[in-house]
Design a protein around this motif. Structure first.
Motif, PDB file in Angstrom:
ATOM      1  N   ILE A  87      20.218  31.433  -8.232  1.00 44.74           N
ATOM      2  CA  ILE A  87      20.597  32.776  -8.461  1.00 44.74           C
ATOM      3  C   ILE A  87      19.619  33.772  -8.280  1.00 44.74           C
ATOM      4  O   ILE A  87      18.516  33.160  -8.792  1.00 44.74           O
ATOM      5  CB  ILE A  87      21.470  32.833  -9.848  1.00 44.74           C
ATOM      6  CG1 ILE A  87      20.511  32.182 -10.785  1.00 44.74           C
ATOM      7  CG2 ILE A  87      22.464  32.108  -9.871  1.00 44.74           C
ATOM      8  CD1 ILE A  87      20.904  32.374 -12.258  1.00 44.74           C
ATOM      9  N   ILE A  88      19.720  34.825  -8.113  1.00 43.94           N
ATOM     10  CA  ILE A  88      18.796  35.931  -7.687  1.00 43.94           C
ATOM     11  C   ILE A  88      18.788  37.034  -8.785  1.00 43.94           C
ATOM     12  O   ILE A  88      19.799  37.542  -8.941  1.00 43.94           O
ATOM     13  CB  ILE A  88      18.616  36.330  -6.602  1.00 43.94           C
ATOM     14  CG1 ILE A  88      19.822  37.174  -5.721  1.00 43.94           C
ATOM     15  CG2 ILE A  88      18.335  35.293  -5.489  1.00 43.94           C
ATOM     16  CD1 ILE A  88      19.848  38.011  -4.766  1.00 43.94           C
ATOM     17  N   GLY A  89      17.502  37.422  -9.173  1.00 42.13           N
ATOM     18  CA  GLY A  89      17.256  38.634 -10.089  1.00 42.13           C
ATOM     19  C   GLY A  89      17.750  40.107  -9.463  1.00 42.13           C
ATOM     20  O   GLY A  89      17.671  40.109  -8.189  1.00 42.13           O
ATOM     21  N   ARG A  90      17.678  40.907  -9.966  1.00 40.25           N
ATOM     22  CA  ARG A  90      18.101  42.541  -9.679  1.00 40.25           C
ATOM     23  C   ARG A  90      17.099  42.952  -8.552  1.00 40.25           C
ATOM     24  O   ARG A  90      17.329  43.495  -7.921  1.00 40.25           O
ATOM     25  CB  ARG A  90      18.270  43.392 -10.663  1.00 40.25           C
ATOM     26  CG  ARG A  90      18.804  44.450 -10.318  1.00 40.25           C
ATOM     27  CD  ARG A  90      19.252  45.376 -11.891  1.00 40.25           C
ATOM     28  NE  ARG A  90      17.916  45.532 -12.603  1.00 40.25           N
ATOM     29  CZ  ARG A  90      17.242  46.528 -12.626  1.00 40.25           C
ATOM     30  NH1 ARG A  90      17.613  47.604 -11.803  1.00 40.25           N
ATOM     31  NH2 ARG A  90      16.134  46.677 -13.548  1.00 40.25           N
ATOM     32  N   LEU A  91      15.774  42.584  -8.748  1.00 40.85           N
ATOM     33  CA  LEU A  91      14.680  43.094  -8.000  1.00 40.85           C
ATOM     34  C   LEU A  91      14.100  41.960  -7.235  1.00 40.85           C
ATOM     35  O   LEU A  91      13.266  42.281  -6.613  1.00 40.85           O
ATOM     36  CB  LEU A  91      13.590  43.672  -9.108  1.00 40.85           C
ATOM     37  CG  LEU A  91      14.041  44.547 -10.212  1.00 40.85           C
ATOM     38  CD1 LEU A  91      13.037  44.781 -11.046  1.00 40.85           C
ATOM     39  CD2 LEU A  91      14.608  45.898  -9.420  1.00 40.85           C
ATOM     40  N   VAL A  92      14.782  40.954  -6.757  1.00 39.39           N
ATOM     41  CA  VAL A  92      14.354  40.104  -5.883  1.00 39.39           C
ATOM     42  C   VAL A  92      14.181  40.579  -4.315  1.00 39.39           C
ATOM     43  O   VAL A  92      13.379  40.545  -3.913  1.00 39.39           O
ATOM     44  CB  VAL A  92      15.061  38.795  -5.669  1.00 39.39           C
ATOM     45  CG1 VAL A  92      14.696  37.890  -4.618  1.00 39.39           C
ATOM     46  CG2 VAL A  92      14.999  38.043  -7.114  1.00 39.39           C
ATOM     47  N   ALA A  93      15.292  41.366  -3.989  1.00 39.18           N
ATOM     48  CA  ALA A  93      15.104  41.966  -2.857  1.00 39.18           C
ATOM     49  C   ALA A  93      13.895  42.998  -2.501  1.00 39.18           C
ATOM     50  O   ALA A  93      13.221  42.784  -1.528  1.00 39.18           O
ATOM     51  CB  ALA A  93      16.612  43.027  -2.461  1.00 39.18           C
ATOM     52  N   ALA A  94      13.651  43.597  -3.580  1.00 37.86           N
ATOM     53  CA  ALA A  94      12.326  44.650  -3.716  1.00 37.86           C
ATOM     54  C   ALA A  94      11.111  43.774  -3.681  1.00 37.86           C
ATOM     55  O   ALA A  94      10.278  43.972  -2.804  1.00 37.86           O
ATOM     56  CB  ALA A  94      12.559  45.360  -4.914  1.00 37.86           C
ATOM     57  N   LYS A  95      11.019  42.735  -4.383  1.00 38.72           N
ATOM     58  CA  LYS A  95      10.136  41.908  -4.401  1.00 38.72           C
ATOM     59  C   LYS A  95       9.689  41.166  -3.157  1.00 38.72           C
ATOM     60  O   LYS A  95       8.535  41.144  -2.627  1.00 38.72           O
ATOM     61  CB  LYS A  95      10.193  40.656  -5.684  1.00 38.72           C
ATOM     62  CG  LYS A  95       9.065  39.453  -5.662  1.00 38.72           C
ATOM     63  CD  LYS A  95       7.916  40.207  -6.045  1.00 38.72           C
ATOM     64  CE  LYS A  95       6.824  38.821  -5.912  1.00 38.72           C
ATOM     65  NZ  LYS A  95       5.491  39.261  -5.428  1.00 38.72           N
ATOM     66  N   LEU A  96      10.693  40.707  -2.191  1.00 36.78           N
ATOM     67  CA  LEU A  96      10.700  40.306  -0.932  1.00 36.78           C
ATOM     68  C   LEU A  96      10.477  41.037   0.365  1.00 36.78           C
ATOM     69  O   LEU A  96      10.145  40.830   1.260  1.00 36.78           O
ATOM     70  CB  LEU A  96      11.521  39.103  -0.809  1.00 36.78           C
ATOM     71  CG  LEU A  96      11.873  37.999  -1.729  1.00 36.78           C
ATOM     72  CD1 LEU A  96      13.242  37.220  -1.348  1.00 36.78           C
ATOM     73  CD2 LEU A  96      10.671  37.082  -1.586  1.00 36.78           C
ATOM     74  N   GLY A  97      10.780  42.565  -0.118  1.00 34.64           N
ATOM     75  CA  GLY A  97      10.546  43.754   1.019  1.00 34.64           C
ATOM     76  C   GLY A  97      12.008  43.470   1.674  1.00 34.64           C
ATOM     77  O   GLY A  97      11.533  43.583   2.918  1.00 34.64           O
ATOM     78  N   SER A  98      12.719  42.901   1.198  1.00 30.37           N
ATOM     79  CA  SER A  98      13.978  42.817   2.210  1.00 30.37           C
ATOM     80  C   SER A  98      15.154  43.595   1.916  1.00 30.37           C
ATOM     81  O   SER A  98      15.035  44.235   0.660  1.00 30.37           O
ATOM     82  CB  SER A  98      14.356  41.304   2.246  1.00 30.37           C
ATOM     83  OG  SER A  98      15.566  41.007   1.287  1.00 30.37           O
ATOM     84  N   SER A  99      16.166  43.783   2.474  1.00 27.74           N
ATOM     85  CA  SER A  99      17.322  44.323   2.087  1.00 27.74           C
ATOM     86  C   SER A  99      18.203  43.841   1.263  1.00 27.74           C
ATOM     87  O   SER A  99      18.352  42.646   0.977  1.00 27.74           O
ATOM     88  CB  SER A  99      18.061  44.663   3.791  1.00 27.74           C
ATOM     89  OG  SER A  99      18.647  43.489   3.960  1.00 27.74           O
ATOM     90  N   THR A 100      18.858  44.727   0.453  1.00 28.40           N
ATOM     91  CA  THR A 100      19.763  44.133  -0.415  1.00 28.40           C
ATOM     92  C   THR A 100      21.111  43.211   0.259  1.00 28.40           C
ATOM     93  O   THR A 100      21.375  42.209  -0.387  1.00 28.40           O
ATOM     94  CB  THR A 100      20.423  45.260  -1.340  1.00 28.40           C
ATOM     95  OG1 THR A 100      19.478  46.205  -1.664  1.00 28.40           O
ATOM     96  CG2 THR A 100      21.097  44.765  -2.740  1.00 28.40           C
ATOM     97  N   ASP A 101      21.348  43.569   1.278  1.00 28.13           N
ATOM     98  CA  ASP A 101      22.517  43.030   2.080  1.00 28.13           C
ATOM     99  C   ASP A 101      22.189  41.642   2.561  1.00 28.13           C
ATOM    100  O   ASP A 101      22.962  40.803   2.363  1.00 28.13           O
ATOM    101  CB  ASP A 101      22.752  43.821   3.402  1.00 28.13           C
ATOM    102  CG  ASP A 101      23.539  45.003   3.086  1.00 28.13           C
ATOM    103  OD1 ASP A 101      24.039  45.349   1.944  1.00 28.13           O
ATOM    104  OD2 ASP A 101      23.476  45.917   4.116  1.00 28.13           O
ATOM    105  N   ALA A 102      20.840  41.207   2.870  1.00 29.44           N
ATOM    106  CA  ALA A 102      20.281  39.880   3.005  1.00 29.44           C
ATOM    107  C   ALA A 102      20.240  38.986   1.878  1.00 29.44           C
ATOM    108  O   ALA A 102      20.313  37.707   1.888  1.00 29.44           O
ATOM    109  CB  ALA A 102      19.052  40.078   3.572  1.00 29.44           C
TER     110      ALA A 102
END
Lengths: 384, 173
Positions: free
Chosen positions: A146-161
Motif C-alpha cells: 500500500i502506498i502513502g499519499r505522497l509516494v508519487a512525489a517522493k519518487l518523482g513519478s506521476s500519480t497515474d503510475a
C-alpha cells in the motif's frame, strides 16, 4: 491638513504601466516569501504531526538517530511484551508493531523512480500508527504494497503510475499496489508499506529495524527506557516518537535556518527593488510635490500620501500573491531526503508574506519621499 | 542611504558571527557539591569494586559496593526515574581536546563498554524505584564518579543492575 485619500489612489491610476509593473514586482517578491515560508512550515508540520505522544520506538542503540540503520533481533517484540506491561492490550491483541524500515531504489511500471522508503509491517501497525487510514483499496497481501499519499512525489513519478493495480519494483521483486493510505500529513505518507514477513524474505533479512509500542494509560516511556538500559545485551534504546521527530527537526535545523535566511535575503532584495522603483516614481513628480508644498500642504502630509500610495500598491501585490499561493501552491508536494511533504501556506506564512509586502510598501516609499521633500520648493518647481 | 548601508553591514556582521552554543563537553569540576537528598551519602563507602570486576564476581542478590563513571550512552539517565548507567573507570572516554560533544557515550569504546557497564536504580526504604530527576536528586551529571552500595541483580545474559539506596558522589571527579 492631510491630502485627500482619493488623491493617492488616483495617482496610482494616472500612471497605469508604471503602477502595473511595480505591482508585479512587489507581488513576485511576496510570492517568493510565500514559497520559502511555505516550505519551512510544510517541513516543520510534517515532522510535528509525525509523532504520537503515546508511542515509544525501540531500536538499536548503535544506530543513534537513524532508524533506517537500525537492526535488532526479531525476538525483541516478544521479549519486550513479556518483560513489560506498558503496551496497550485490547481483545488479547498487544499494540506492539515490529517493523523493518529501509530506503531502497523503487521503480514504477512506467520506468520512473527513485529512492523510496519501504516499511515492512504486520497487522498491528495500524493499531500503533493511529493516524494511518487506508483510503482506497485493501491491506497488502503477499507480493502487495500500500502506498502513502505522497509516494508519487517522493519518487518523482506521476500519480497515474501509482494507481491501484499497477506494479512497482524494489529489492529485485515486482509488487502490486493494493491500496492507498493517508496519515494526516505525517512522514509515513511518503512511505510504501508491505507485509513484514514478505519484506524479510525478499531482503533476505531476519532482523527488524524497530518496535513501536502504543503505551497504555498506566504505562510509561521511562519503564521502557529503563528496561533497555538494564538489558544491555539486547543493545536497545527507546525514545518517545514525538522526541524522535523533534530530534529530526533539530537535524534539519540548518536547512530551516538557511530557508529563513533566504526569506531575509528575498525581502531585502525586494525592499531595494521597491526603493529603486519608488525613486523613479517620485523623481518624475518633483514639480507636483513642490506645487503641493507651495499651495500649503505640509511636508508630513505629502509624505503620508506617498507612503499611502506605496502601501496600497504593496497590499494589492500581497493580496494577489496570497490568492495565487493559496490556490496554486498550498498543498503542493515537495520531494525531500526524508520523504516528501507539502508546501503549507498557513496563517503564519500569510502573516509573514503580507507583513513583508506591507513593509516593502512603507520602506520603499520613505527614502525617495524624504529626498523629494528635502529639495527647495522654488528649485523643484522649475525642475524638468 | 548611508544609514541603510550601515544597517545592512551590521546585519551581515551579526549573521556571520552567529550565536551557536559551544558543543564541547565541560568538565565536572562542580559536581559533588552538597545536596540535601537522603539518597546521597556524605562518606565514601569502603571496599568499592569497579564495574568490570563486579560483573565477573558478583552473584544475584549479593550486596555490592560499586564504583563507576556515569555514562555508557549518549543519554545515561532515565527520564523521570532515578536510574542511570555507570561504566568502569578503567574504560577511557574521549579527552576534552578531542572536542567530542558527548564523551560519556564512550563512542570509541563500545565493545569495552559492553563488559563494563551496570545499571543503577536508586530505591527507597521499601525497595521501590524513586521517581524524579536523578541529576537534581543526586546533584550529578554525565561522567561524575559515583560509589553506590546496594543489592545486585544478575540475569542469565550477564547484565548487572544494582538497587542502591545510598550514592556517594566523588567531589571534583
Amino acid at each position: 491638513m492631510l491630502l485627500p485619500w482619493e488623491y493617492g489612489v488616483r495617482n496610482l491610476a494616472r500612471r497605469p504601466v508604471r503602477t502595473a509593473l511595480t505591482l508585479v514586482a512587489l507581488a513576485t517578491v511576496v510570492m517568493l516569501v510565500f514559497v520559502v515560508v511555505g516550505f519551512i512550515r510544510g517541513l516543520e508540520q510534517s515532522l510535528a504531526v509525525s509523532g504520537d505522544e503515546n508511542v515509544v520506538l525501540v531500536y538499536s542503540v548503535n544506530s543513534e538517530e537513524n532508524i533506517e540503520n537500525s537492526s535488532i533481533a526479531p525476538s525483541s517484540p516478544s521479549v519486550l511484551a513479556a518483560s513489560l506491561d506498558s503496551a496497550v492490550k485490547r481483545y488479547g491483541v498487544l499494540h506492539v508493531s515490529p517493523e523493518l524500515f529501509l530506503g531502497t531504489r523503487v521503480k514504477t511500471g512506467a520506468g520512473e523512480g527513485g529512492l523510496g522508503l519501504v516499511r515492512g509491517v504486520s497487522l498491528t501497525a495500524p493499531l500503533v500508527r493511529r493516524s494511518v487510514k487506508l483510503v482506497e483499496g485493501n491491506w497488502p497481501g503477499d507480493g502487495e504494497v500500500i502506498i502513502g499519499r505522497l509516494v508519487a512525489a517522493k519518487l518523482g513519478s506521476s500519480t497515474d503510475a501509482m494507481a491501484i493495480g499497477n506494479s512497482i519494483d524494489f529489492e529485485g521483486k515486482q509488487w502490486r499496489i493494493s491500496g492507498r493510505f493517508t496519515a494526516g500529513g505525517a512522514a509515513y505518507e511518503s512511505e510504501i508499506w508491505c507485509k513484514l514477513s514478505d519484506f524479510q524474505t525478499t531482503t533476505k533479512r531476519q532482523d527488524i529495524s524497530l518496535v513501536a509500542m502504543l503505551l497504555s494509560p498506566t504505562g510509561s516511556a521511562a519503564e521502557v527506557e529503563l528496561f533497555c538500559k538494564e538489558r544491555t545485551d539486547l543493545e536497545l534504546r527507546s525514545i518517545r516518537e514525538t522526541e524522535y521527530y523533534a530530534m529530526l527537526q533539530q537535524h534539519y535545523k540548518p536547512v530551516r535556518m538557511l530557508a529563513w535566511f533566504v526569506v531575509v535575503l528575498v525581502s531585502g532584495a525586494g525592499i531595494f527593488a521597491g526603493l529603486n522603483m519608488m525613486y523613479g516614481a517620485v523623481a518624475g513628480r518633483i514639480r507636483e510635490i513642490a506645487m503641493l508644498q507651495a499651495i500649503g500642504y505640509r511636508r508630513r502630509a505629502i509624505l503620508i500620501s506617498l507612503v499611502q500610495e506605496g502601501v496600497l500598491l504593496a497590499a494589492a501585490g500581497s493580496l494577489l500573491s496570497g490568492v495565487i499561493a493559496l490556490t496554486l501552491l498550498n498543498g503542493m508536494a515537495i520531494r525531500f531526503t526524508m520523504g516528501a511533504f507539502t508546501l503549507r501556506i498557513d496563517s503564519v506564512a500569510i502573516l509573514i508574506g503580507c507583513g513583508v509586502g506591507l513593509l516593502l510598501g512603507v520602506l520603499g516609499a520613505l527614502p525617495p519621499a524624504f529626498k523629494a521633500l528635502r529639495a527647495e520648493v522654488a528649485t523643484s518647481l522649475k525642475a524638468v | 542611504m548611508k544609514l541603510f548601508f550601515r544597517l545592512g553591514l551590521l546585519s551581515a556582521l551579526l549573521l556571520t558571527m552567529g550565536c551557536g552554543p559551544t558543543n564541547v563537553a565541560k568538565t565536572n569540576n562542580d559536581v559533588g557539591m552538597q545536596t540535601n537528598s537522603k539518597y546521597v551519602s556524605t562518606v565514601e563507602p569502603k571496599g568499592a569494586i569497579p564495574v568490570g570486576e563486579a560483573r565477573e564476581v558478583i552473584a544475584d542478590g549479593q550486596e555490592v559496593t560499586l564504583v563507576g563513571l556515569i555514562g555508557g550512552s549518549s543519554k545515561p539517565f532515565v527520564d523521570g526515574l532515578a536510574a542511570f548507567t555507570i561504566v568502569d573507570p578503567k574504560v577511557p572516554y574521549c579527552a576534552d581536546e578531542e572536542g567530542c560533544p558527548t564523551p560519556w557515550d564512550y563512542c570509541c569504546q563500545t565493545d569495552a563498554v559492553k563488559q563494563n557497564i551496570a545499571t543503577i536504580k536508586v530505591v527507597d526504604e521499601a525497595g521501590k524505584l524513586v521517581a524524579g530527576n536523578v541529576k537534581e536528586l543526586l546533584n550529578v551529571k554525565e561522567l561524575s564518579t559515583v560509589v553506590v552500595q546496594g543489592k545486585a541483580k544478575r540475569d542469565d545474559q550477564g547484565n548487572l543492575t544494582v538497587a542502591a539506596n545510598q550514592v556517594y558522589v566523588r567531589p571534583g571527579e
